[in-house]
Design an enzyme around this catalytic site. Structure first.
Site, PDB file in Angstrom:
ATOM      1  N   ASP A  69       1.894   4.890   2.183  1.00  0.00           N
ATOM      2  CA  ASP A  69       0.854   3.875   2.193  1.00  0.00           C
ATOM      3  C   ASP A  69       1.136   2.971   3.389  1.00  0.00           C
ATOM      4  O   ASP A  69       2.213   3.012   3.982  1.00  0.00           O
ATOM      5  CB  ASP A  69       0.894   3.094   0.882  1.00  0.00           C
ATOM      6  N   ASP A 115      -0.405  -0.868   4.053  1.00  0.00           N
ATOM      7  CA  ASP A 115      -0.264  -2.304   3.785  1.00  0.00           C
ATOM      8  C   ASP A 115       0.733  -2.550   2.665  1.00  0.00           C
ATOM      9  O   ASP A 115       0.633  -1.979   1.581  1.00  0.00           O
ATOM     10  CB  ASP A 115      -1.623  -2.909   3.425  1.00  0.00           C
TER      11      ASP A 115
END
Length: 235
Positions: free
Chosen positions: A29, A31
């Site tokens: 991922d 953020d």
């Protein structure tokens, strides 16, 4: 779930989990994992919530690991998600794209062969590319963005697509996530999930297979796993 923030014996247990796994790829991922963007995103969503007369905390709770349009549909179904995304983009432009790299991110990624890791994010391609360039973060060959999938997290589509493009079995991949929706997506794809407690307390990440306080602290174990357990980082 084993938490690396707990006493030392649990660190050994996490190490044991990764030692016996034949890992072919790491799926990250963005953020909260590779970018330290939480404070900026919180300001943007708070500003938008104030503009629309919505509860800041409730809106924020629905944003993690999701496309903005999906958050808007849930919190304000009477609003046009396409138009509101443009408003959010304008707020983002005012903030700028200079997000710092998460501690340890650049060090970890520069040690990985680009063929064996991928990005899977609900963010958009152009902003993520700008932020990575400004933060001097390398980009892999395989990158899955919000616009590349029909269903965003917690649906597993993004992680399944990344594994397919890397020619890897999802069971041989580790997903690195910071949010419950992302963990759900990774597990539904059939991957092992390592969580980093950077945006959520570890108690919210209990569905992950292992949890570390930060990506930096997870790095030795991820490098061990992707190298087939033959790493000098092993305790």
């Amino acid at each position: 779930m084993q938490s690396a923030s707990e006493p030392g014996h649990t660190i050994l247990a996490v190490c044991d989990i990764l030692w016996y796994m034949a890992i072919n790829a790491l799926l990250f991922d963005v953020d909260g994992v590779l970018l330290d963007s939480s404070a900026t995103h919180r300001r943007i969503w708070d500003n938008w919530s104030d503009m629309r007369g919505l509860d800041r905390d409730l809106v924020w709770s629905l944003t993690h690991a999701r496309r903005p349009e999906d958050t808007i549909r849930d919190i304000a179904p009477d609003l046009d998600p396409i138009a509101e995304r443009k408003v959010l983009n304008e707020l983002m432009t005012k903030e700028g794209d200079a997000f710092p790299a998460a501690p340890g991110a650049v060090n970890l990624l520069r040690k990985l062969d680009h063929r064996f890791w991928a990005l899977v994010t609900s963010g958009s391609r152009a902003p993520v590319h700008r932020r990575f360039q400004l933060a001097a973060i390398p980009l892999p060959r395989v990158q899955i963005f919000g616009e590349d999938v029909e269903h965003s997290k917690p649906h597993p589509e993004g992680y399944l697509k990344a594994a397919e493009l890397l020619l890897a079995d999802p069971a041989d991949c580790i997903v690195i996530e910071d949010a419950p929706h992302g963990i759900t997506a990774g597990k539904a794809a059939g991957c092992t999930v390592v969580a980093v407690a950077t945006t959520h307390p570890s108690g919210d990440l209990i569905k992950a297979d292992a949890c570390f306080p930060s990506l930096e602290e997870a790095t030795p174990y991820l490098l061990t796993a992707v190298s087939g357990g033959k790493s000098s980082h092993m305790p």
